[in-house]
Design a protein around this motif. Structure first.
Motif, PDB file in Angstrom:
ATOM      1  N   LEU A 154     -94.647 128.079   4.213  1.00 32.40           N
ATOM      2  CA  LEU A 154     -94.451 129.295   3.424  1.00 32.40           C
ATOM      3  C   LEU A 154     -94.170 128.964   1.965  1.00 32.40           C
ATOM      4  O   LEU A 154     -94.689 129.627   1.055  1.00 32.40           O
ATOM      5  N   GLU A 171     -97.157 128.496   0.107  1.00 33.88           N
ATOM      6  CA  GLU A 171     -97.984 129.706   0.061  1.00 33.88           C
ATOM      7  C   GLU A 171     -99.125 129.711   1.091  1.00 33.88           C
ATOM      8  O   GLU A 171    -100.186 130.269   0.851  1.00 33.88           O
ATOM      9  N   ASN A 198    -100.861 130.828   4.716  1.00 42.73           N
ATOM     10  CA  ASN A 198    -100.950 132.014   5.563  1.00 42.73           C
ATOM     11  C   ASN A 198    -100.759 131.546   7.004  1.00 42.73           C
ATOM     12  O   ASN A 198    -101.591 130.818   7.534  1.00 42.73           O
ATOM     13  N   GLU A 226    -100.086 132.315  11.094  1.00 44.63           N
ATOM     14  CA  GLU A 226    -100.125 133.220  12.253  1.00 44.63           C
ATOM     15  C   GLU A 226     -99.291 132.533  13.330  1.00 44.63           C
ATOM     16  O   GLU A 226     -99.676 131.488  13.861  1.00 44.63           O
ATOM     17  N   GLU A 280     -90.898 138.266  12.313  1.00 46.34           N
ATOM     18  CA  GLU A 280     -91.268 137.729  10.992  1.00 46.34           C
ATOM     19  C   GLU A 280     -90.023 137.542  10.133  1.00 46.34           C
ATOM     20  O   GLU A 280     -89.824 136.477   9.525  1.00 46.34           O
ATOM     21  N   ARG A 320     -88.332 133.942   8.877  1.00 50.53           N
ATOM     22  CA  ARG A 320     -88.093 133.746   7.440  1.00 50.53           C
ATOM     23  C   ARG A 320     -86.615 133.464   7.170  1.00 50.53           C
ATOM     24  O   ARG A 320     -86.277 132.612   6.343  1.00 50.53           O
ATOM     25  N   THR A 348     -89.716 135.384   0.679  1.00 54.93           N
ATOM     26  CA  THR A 348     -90.865 136.092   0.105  1.00 54.93           C
ATOM     27  C   THR A 348     -92.150 135.261   0.006  1.00 54.93           C
ATOM     28  O   THR A 348     -93.238 135.826  -0.035  1.00 54.93           O
ATOM     29  N   GLN A 401     -97.485 133.923   3.542  1.00 54.52           N
ATOM     30  CA  GLN A 401     -97.768 135.072   4.401  1.00 54.52           C
ATOM     31  C   GLN A 401     -97.508 134.674   5.845  1.00 54.52           C
ATOM     32  O   GLN A 401     -98.013 133.651   6.320  1.00 54.52           O
ATOM     33  N   THR A 422     -97.430 136.184   9.830  1.00 56.20           N
ATOM     34  CA  THR A 422     -97.692 137.225  10.818  1.00 56.20           C
ATOM     35  C   THR A 422     -97.294 136.690  12.183  1.00 56.20           C
ATOM     36  O   THR A 422     -97.758 135.617  12.591  1.00 56.20           O
TER      37      THR A 422
END
Length: 202
Positions: free
Chosen positions: A26, A29, A31, A33, A60, A64, A71, A74, A76
């Motif tokens: 994360l 940056e 993504n 799943e 999620e 995090r 923040t 991404q 999911t």
């Protein structure tokens, strides 16, 4: 947008591996799943006395918070029961998949082609599509059955990265040992986002 990386978390001890993998991906940056198996709920309770929420959206925020990355990137999350999720289809393009930590039960099911939940189905898809599947088994000692199942997966194209740290980078903390394993795991996907010192030669 960069293709997503699937992160599978199964019911093996060592959730710190999963949490810190989420953290670094994360922060870089990526993504992600994420799908955690049913047994992962039990492991969270046993290792950290924490209840992982079943709702994917709440998960999620849970991951995090555990990774302390609110923040960036991404993320999911998918329910282990949702075999109709995007990552269950070979037409959904990904960078590949990492299962960290990976239980011997999950290894056995993957080696025999069984897909009883979303984690197993997503991994099976990576194999059938010729994509990268990296498995981080966390068990000791390995029985002959374990070794044969791991060999079967390696022959099918999976990369096997046991959760075995090194000491040449002079680790000072448990996190240093964990990060070595994560770095070598992500190396299999040509992802370099872990702050550690690689071997420089003697």
């Amino acid at each position: 947008m960069t293709k997503p990386l699937i992160l599978g978390v199964s019911g093996a001890s060592g959730l710190i591996y999963a949490v810190r993998t989420v953290k670094y991906l994360l922060q870089a940056e990526y993504n992600i799943e994420l799908v955690a198996s049913k047994a992962t709920y039990t492991v969270w309770q046993a290792e950290n006395n924490i209840r992982m929420p079943p709702d994917p959206q709440q998960q999620e925020q849970f991951w995090r918070q555990q990774a302390n990355v609110i923040t960036s990137g991404q993320l999911t999350c998918h329910s282990w029961q949702d075999v109709g999720a995007t990552i269950a289809s070979g037409s959904y393009r990904t960078l590949g998949m990492v299962i960290i930590p990976c239980s011997m039960s999950t290894v056995a099911k993957l080696a025999t082609g069984l897909s009883s939940d979303l984690l197993e189905r997503a991994a099976d898809v990576q194999l059938k599509e010729g994509r990268k599947l990296v498995i981080v088994p966390r068990e000791t000692p390995f029985s002959l059955i374990h070794l044969r199942n791991l060999t079967t997966l390696a022959e099918a194209g999976a990369r096997i990265v046991p959760a075995i740290p090194a000491w040449y980078h002079h680790p000072q903390t448990i996190e240093d040992l964990v990060d070595f394993v994560i770095a070598r795991t992500l190396d299999q996907l040509d992802i370099d986002c872990i702050p550690w010192t690689r071997w420089q030669g003697s």
